[in-house]
Design a protein around this motif. Structure first.
Motif, PDB file in Angstrom:
ATOM      1  N   ASP A 392       4.089  73.891 121.773  1.00 27.85           N
ATOM      2  CA  ASP A 392       3.699  74.533 120.534  1.00 27.85           C
ATOM      3  C   ASP A 392       4.890  75.347 120.034  1.00 27.85           C
ATOM      4  O   ASP A 392       5.172  76.413 120.563  1.00 27.85           O
ATOM      5  CB  ASP A 392       2.493  75.443 120.785  1.00 27.85           C
ATOM      6  CG  ASP A 392       1.925  76.009 119.492  1.00 27.85           C
ATOM      7  OD1 ASP A 392       0.709  75.883 119.279  1.00 27.85           O
ATOM      8  OD2 ASP A 392       2.705  76.588 118.709  1.00 27.85           O
ATOM      9  N   PRO A 393       5.591  74.839 119.017  1.00 28.52           N
ATOM     10  CA  PRO A 393       6.836  75.498 118.596  1.00 28.52           C
ATOM     11  C   PRO A 393       6.600  76.909 118.040  1.00 28.52           C
ATOM     12  O   PRO A 393       7.441  77.774 118.201  1.00 28.52           O
ATOM     13  CB  PRO A 393       7.386  74.568 117.509  1.00 28.52           C
ATOM     14  CG  PRO A 393       6.302  73.630 117.155  1.00 28.52           C
ATOM     15  CD  PRO A 393       5.311  73.617 118.260  1.00 28.52           C
ATOM     16  N   GLU A 394       5.419  77.141 117.453  1.00 30.92           N
ATOM     17  CA  GLU A 394       5.146  78.475 116.919  1.00 30.92           C
ATOM     18  C   GLU A 394       4.997  79.501 118.024  1.00 30.92           C
ATOM     19  O   GLU A 394       5.538  80.598 117.959  1.00 30.92           O
ATOM     20  CB  GLU A 394       3.836  78.444 116.151  1.00 30.92           C
ATOM     21  CG  GLU A 394       3.969  78.557 114.657  1.00 30.92           C
ATOM     22  CD  GLU A 394       2.636  78.203 114.045  1.00 30.92           C
ATOM     23  OE1 GLU A 394       1.714  79.033 114.113  1.00 30.92           O
ATOM     24  OE2 GLU A 394       2.523  77.064 113.540  1.00 30.92           O
ATOM     25  N   ARG A 395       4.231  79.136 119.031  1.00 26.77           N
ATOM     26  CA  ARG A 395       3.966  80.088 120.115  1.00 26.77           C
ATOM     27  C   ARG A 395       5.050  80.074 121.183  1.00 26.77           C
ATOM     28  O   ARG A 395       5.122  80.964 122.010  1.00 26.77           O
ATOM     29  CB  ARG A 395       2.600  79.806 120.729  1.00 26.77           C
ATOM     30  CG  ARG A 395       1.487  80.147 119.777  1.00 26.77           C
ATOM     31  CD  ARG A 395       0.129  79.729 120.301  1.00 26.77           C
ATOM     32  NE  ARG A 395      -0.882  80.054 119.297  1.00 26.77           N
ATOM     33  CZ  ARG A 395      -1.146  79.314 118.223  1.00 26.77           C
ATOM     34  NH1 ARG A 395      -0.475  78.198 118.010  1.00 26.77           N
ATOM     35  NH2 ARG A 395      -2.066  79.682 117.363  1.00 26.77           N
ATOM     36  N   GLY A 396       5.844  79.035 121.207  1.00 22.32           N
ATOM     37  CA  GLY A 396       6.940  78.985 122.158  1.00 22.32           C
ATOM     38  C   GLY A 396       6.499  78.731 123.588  1.00 22.32           C
ATOM     39  O   GLY A 396       7.085  79.263 124.528  1.00 22.32           O
TER      40      GLY A 396
END
Ligand SMILES: *[C@@H]1O[C@H](CO)[C@@H](O)[C@H](O)[C@H]1NC(C)=O
Ligand SMILES: *[C@@H]1O[C@H](CO)[C@@H](O)[C@H](O)[C@H]1NC(C)=O
Ligand SMILES: *[C@@H]1O[C@H](CO)[C@@H](O)[C@H](O)[C@H]1NC(C)=O
Ligand SMILES: *[C@@H]1O[C@H](CO)[C@@H](O)[C@H](O)[C@H]1NC(C)=O
Length: 577
Positions: A392-396
Motif C-alpha cells: 500500500d504505497p499510501e500507508r507505506g
C-alpha cells in the motif's frame, strides 16, 4: 427468485455431501465415536491428553471392544466412569513414547558466550544453552515397529521439542530452535532435525504441523528451505545441500500446487499463497473447543468453520483477529468468523519469496543453472504480485488481502513488515517507508516488545502478546536495511526483547513461549491453553540476539549512547496463573 433459492439449497446440499476427509485416517485419533465420546466427556483438562495416549492393543480390537461397550448403553453415550475404565484397559498415559535425550554435541563452554559483555546476560545465556539438554527427546523404536499403536509420527533422528504440552516436534518452531542450536555449536543435532523434516516430506508430501498423525493434513509456515540455509551457512556442507535440494523443491511444489491462488489484476495474472486445509471434523487435539464454537451452525457451515480453524493452525497464528472476516466482509468479528483460507497473508508470501531466492542460490551453487533461473524468475514474479496486491504505497506497508472483499485488511499486524525481513520489495525506499509505518502505528510504544497486533481479541496472536519469531523477524529485517536509524531500531528492539526475557527468567526461572508487551517480564496469555514453558523458539531467538548484539546488550535495559532509551518500568510482582 424461487429458482435462485432452490439453486442455493442444491449447492449447499452438494457441498455437505462432498464432505472433506478427516484430519487423518485413524478411527481412534482422528474420527469416530471413541474420540467423540471421550472428548465430549471432558475426562482431562486438555483435549490433547487423550489423542496423545498410546494404544496397548491393535486398533481393530479396541474399536470392537468400544462397539460392545456402546451396545450395552443402546449405542447412546457411555457414562464417564465406564469410559475411564475403557481407557485404563486399552490406553497408556501420554508421553511414554518419547524418552529424554541429551544431545551428544552439547558442550559446556560454547564459543558464543565469550562475546557477551554483560556478566549477568552471559551467565543467563549459559543457562539458556543448558536448556537444550532438558528439551532433547528421542522416539522409542517401538513407534517405528508398531506405528498403529501411536498418534506419534516416527522420525529417525532425535529432536529438540518446544516444551510444555508441545511434547513432540513442531514445524515452524524448529526454525528458531535450529538457529539457536547452531549458535550453541550443535550442528549434528540441527542436522538431525532437518533430516526428520526431509523424511516427513517424503512420507506425507508436506511437512505436518507437528509430529502427530492428527496434524498430518495441515502444515505450518514452510521454513524448511531456510533451515537448510542456516545449516549451510554454519557448516558449508555442500553434500548435505545436494541431498536436501530435491526435497526442498518438492515441498515448494506442494505449496505452489496445493496452497496458492491465481488472481487477475488489471489484466495481469498474479499467483500468491495462502493457508488452506482440506480436512473436516474438529481438530482432535482441541475437539471440544471446535465443537462448542460450531454449535448452532448448519452442517455445511460447521465443516467450513472446522477447515478454516485448521487453516488458522496451519498459519501458526492460532488464533488471531487477523483471520476474521465478518458477515459484512470486514476484518472484524470473533473466533467463529475465522476465514483463514480467504486471506492472502503478507508473511507467508514474504517467506515464499525468500524461499524462491534461496532455492535459486542453492541451485546456482550446485551448478543447476536452469533451475536457478526458474526460481529467480519465480521470485521476480512474486515481488510483482506482492506489490500489486499487498503493498500500500499510501500507508507505506504491506497488508493481508481478502479474497472475499477483494481488498486489503488495513489493521496493524507485526506480519505487515515481513517483506522487509524477506527483502521482498523492489525499491530501497520501501524499507524506510515501512519503518515510518511501524513508528506511526503505535506498536513501538511498549517497553517489552512489539505486540502481534493492537487489537485485544482475547486470542493469543493479538495484543498484548509478543512472540519470539515476530521480534526476530523485525530485528533481522531492520538490521538488514542500510540506514543508521533502522540499525538503531533493530538494536533497540533487541534490547527490549532480551530484557523482557531476562526479567521473566529472573522472576520465574523459566523461558516462556510468549510475553506480555506491558508486563515487564510477564508471560503472555489468552487463547485455548495456558502459557507454556520451555521454550524452544524463545531460547533460539534469545541466543541469536545475544550472539549478534552481545557487545551492546545490557541486563539493566538502557544502553549508553542509545537514542531510544527504554522507559524504566517498575517491576510489579506478578503471579503466574
Ligand atoms: C464384542 O462382542 C462380540 C459378540 O459378542 C465378541 O465376539 C467380540 O469378541 C467382542 N469384542 C471384544 C473386543 O470384546
Ligand atoms: C447399535 O448400532 C449397531 C450398528 O452400529 C446396530 O447394529 C444396533 O442395532 C444398534 N443397537 C441399538 C440398540 O440401537
Ligand atoms: C495436492 O493436491 C493434489 C491435487 O489436488 C492432490 O492429489 C495431492 O494429494 C495434494 N497433496 C497433498 C500433500 O495433500
Ligand atoms: C564457508 O565458506 C565461505 C566461502 O568459502 C567462507 O567465507 C566461510 O567462512 C565458510 N564458513 C564456514 C562456517 O566454514
Amino acid at each position: 427468485m424461487r429458482a435462485s433459492i432452490l439453486c442455493w439449497f442444491l449447492t449447499l446440499s452438494a457441498f455437505t455431501k462432498a464432505s472433506l476427509p478427516p484430519p487423518c485416517d485413524s478411527e481412534i485419533y482422528c474420527s469416530g465415536s471413541v474420540l467423540d465420546q471421550v472428548q465430549r466427556a471432558k475426562l482431562f483438562p486438555d483435549d490433547k491428553h487423550f489423542v496423545d495416549m498410546r494404544l496397548n492393543s491393535a486398533p481393530d480390537l479396541v474399536l470392537s471392544s468400544f462397539h460392545n461397550l456402546s451396545a450395552e448403553f443402546l449405542n447412546a453415550t457411555v457414562p464417564p466412569a465406564r469410559l475411564l475404565e475403557f481407557l485404563d484397559q486399552y490406553f497408556e498415559e501420554p508421553g511414554t513414547e518419547l524418552e529424554p535425550w541429551t544431545p551428544p554435541d552439547w558442550t559446556d563452554q560454547p564459543e558464543f558466550l565469550t562475546g557477551i559483555k554483560d556478566d549477568k546476560l552471559r551467565e543467563w545465556a549459559g543457562q539458556i544453552h543448558s536448556l537444550w539438554k532438558s528439551l532433547g527427546r528421542k522416539i522409542r523404536s517401538d513407534v517405528k515397529d508398531h506405528p498403529e499403536l501411536y498418534s506419534l509420527i516416527y522420525t529417525p533422528h532425535p529432536v529438540v521439542v518446544p516444551g510444555g504440552r508441545f511434547r513432540e516436534l513442531y514445524y515452524w518452531d524448529s526454525y528458531w530452535v535450529i538457529n539457536g542450536l547452531l549458535v550453541s555449536g550443535m550442528t549434528s543435532t540441527a542436522r538431525g532435525m532437518i533430516q526428520n523434516f526431509l523424511h516427513l516430506v517424503g512420507r506425507y508430501g508436506l511437512i505436518p504441523n507437528g509430529g502427530r498423525v492428527y496434524y498430518e493434513r495441515r502444515s505450518q509456515p514452510p521454513f524448511l528451505t531456510l533451515m537448510v540455509e542456516s545449516f549451510f551457512k554454519a557448516t558449508n556442507d555442500t553434500e548435505f545441500l545436494r541431498s536436501a535440494l530435491p526435497v526442498l523443491k518438492e515441498e515448494y511444489e506442494f505449496w505452489m500446487q496445493n496452497r496458492s491462488v491465481t488472481l487477475d489484476v488489471g489484466g495481469a495474472e498474479h499467483r500468491l499463497n495462502r493457508f488452506h486445509v482440506e480436512a473436516g471434523l474438529p481438530r482432535p487435539e482441541s475437539y471440544t473447543d471446535d465443537l462448542e464454537l460450531a454449535e448452532g451452525l448448519s452442517e455445511g457451515l460447521r465443516e467450513q468453520l472446522w477447515a478454516e480453524l485448521k487453516a488458522g493452525a496451519e498459519s501458526g497464528w492460532d488464533f488471531s483477529s487477523r483471520w476474521y472476516i465478518d458477515a459484512e466482509g470486514h476484518n472484524d468479528g470473533a473466533l467463529k468468523d475465522t476465514r483463514t483460507s480467504q486471506i492472502l497473508p503478507v508473511d507467508l508470501n514474504a517467506l515464499m519469496c525468500r524461499t524462491e531466492r534461496t532455492l535459486a542460490s542453492f541451485c546456482r551453487l550446485l551448478g543447476e543453472d536452469e533451475s536457478a533461473a526458474a526460481y529467480e524468475q519465480a521470485a521476480a514474479r512474486r515481488v510483482e504480485a506482492v506489490e500489486a496486491l499487498l503493498w500500500d504505497p499510501e500507508r507505506g506497508a504491506w497488508f493481508d488481502y481478502s479474497l472475499l472483499s477483494k481488498s486489503k485488511h488495513l489493521e496493524f499486524y507485526a506480519s505487515n513488515l515481513a517483506p522487509v525481513w524477506a527483502e521482498c520489495f523492489s525499491l530501497p525506499e520501501m524499507g524506510e517507508r515501512a519503518m515510518q509505518y511501524l513508528k506511526e502505528s503505535g506498536a513501538l510504544k511498549f517497553p517489552n516488545g512489539v505486540p502481534t497486533s493492537l487489537r485485544e481479541s482475547g486470542q493469543q496472536w493479538d495484543y498484548p502478546n509478543a512472540w519470539p519469531p515476530l521480534q526476530h523477524m523485525l530485528i533481522e529485517g531492520f538490521s538488514g536495511l542500510p540506514s543508521d536509524e533502522t540499525q538503531q531500531l533493530a538494536l533497540d528492539l533487541a534490547q527490549r526483547w532480551i530484557r523482557t526475557n531476562w526479567l521473566a527468567y529472573t522472576k520465574y526461572d523459566a523461558m516462556f513461549e510468549k510475553y506480555d508487551v506491558n508486563g515487564d517480564g510477564k508471560p503472555g496469555g489468552g487463547g485455548e491453553y495456558d502459557v507454556q514453558l520451555g521454550f524452544g523458539w524463545t531460547n533460539g531467538v534469545a541466543l541469536q540476539l545475544l550472539r549478534r548484539y552481545g557487545a551492546d546488550l545490557t541486563s539493566a535495559g538502557g544502553r549508553a549512547g542509545s537514542r531510544l532509551l527504554l522507559p524504566l518500568v517498575s517491576t510489579a510482582a506478578l503471579m503466574l496463573r
